[in-house]
Design an enzyme around this catalytic site. Structure first.
Site, short mmCIF file in Angstrom:
data_model
loop_
_atom_site.label_atom_id
_atom_site.label_comp_id
_atom_site.label_asym_id
_atom_site.label_seq_id
_atom_site.Cartn_x
_atom_site.Cartn_y
_atom_site.Cartn_z
N ASP A 13 0.83 -1.21 0.00
CA ASP A 13 0.00 0.00 0.00
C ASP A 13 0.86 1.26 0.00
O ASP A 13 2.04 1.23 0.37
CB ASP A 13 -0.87 0.05 1.26
CG ASP A 13 -1.99 -0.97 1.26
OD1 ASP A 13 -2.12 -1.71 0.27
OD2 ASP A 13 -2.71 -1.04 2.27
N HIS A 160 3.79 -1.97 3.47
CA HIS A 160 3.64 -0.56 3.11
C HIS A 160 4.93 0.04 2.56
O HIS A 160 6.02 -0.22 3.07
CB HIS A 160 3.17 0.25 4.32
CG HIS A 160 1.86 -0.19 4.86
ND1 HIS A 160 1.72 -1.31 5.65
CD2 HIS A 160 0.61 0.30 4.69
CE1 HIS A 160 0.45 -1.48 5.96
NE2 HIS A 160 -0.25 -0.51 5.39
#
Length: 206
Positions: A13, A160
């Site tokens: 992400d 992430h």
């Protein structure tokens, strides 16, 4: 008939990020693993070459919103506009048709019933997660251990890119993939998991 291996989706992400994404693409190429990137629209244009490289390499590119604001805090019109803007920019950069850019991961996993209804109405697929290791506050070794303790077929792992969580993400991925391969997982994109397992663990079909 060959042995069937459990599926595992590796996802990232918050990118694309000029350093993290480049390093991640190198690590994924080294291990010959395809991943899914849920990216923010505001980061796309300034990292267009990396977006193109990811798509050319066979990774799935998907939507994480235009900014990282939780979807329930956006008005319906604003959310629709932000998603369309992000999808259109991904299409412009990669050449992938908008109809093939359907997977959306809400920032923070924050959704309410109205959000889910809207995403379905707009023909998006809401993608949640099975596991988010605390890689931004713990060592690489601890992160790998945490993932492996919970690793199972149908899992969607969420990591992430970008500050403050991403500086070690390529090293974490490089250390993690051999451990997962030893479990004989079949690495797939989220789109492949939709198609091959009909919305397996961690994907919300509503």
């Amino acid at each position: 008939m060959g042995k069937s291996h459990p599926q595992f989706a590796l996802t990232f992400d918050d990118g694309p990020h000029p350093v993290d994404t480049l390093q991640l693409l190198e690590v994924l190429d080294k291990h010959q693993v395809k991943a899914t990137f849920f990216w923010l629209g505001e980061n796309l244009e300034k990292n267009a070459a990396l977006v193109q490289a990811a798509a050319r390499a066979g990774h799935q590119v998907a939507l994480h919103g235009w900014t990282h604001r939780p979807f329930p805090l956006l008005g319906t019109r604003q959310l629709q506009k932000d998603l369309e803007r992000t999808r259109d920019l991904l299409t412009d950069i990669t050449g992938i048709q908008a109809a093939d850019l359907r997977d959306v991961r809400p920032p923070y996993g924050a959704v309410v019933p109205a959000t889910l209804r809207s995403l379905k109405e707009w023909d998006y697929r809401t993608v949640l997660v099975s596991s988010i290791p605390l890689h931004w506050v713990q060592s690489i070794k601890a992160t790998v251990k945490q993932v492996m303790q919970h690793a199972q077929g149908g899992m969607i792992l969420d990591l992430h890119e970008g500050q403050p969580m991403g500086p070690r993400i390529a090293k974490i991925t490089d250390a993690l993939l051999p451990e997962l391969k030893a479990r004989e997982f079949d690495f797939v994109t989220v789109d492949e998991m939709w198609r091959e397992q009909d919305a397996s663990v961690g994907i919300a079909r509503v």
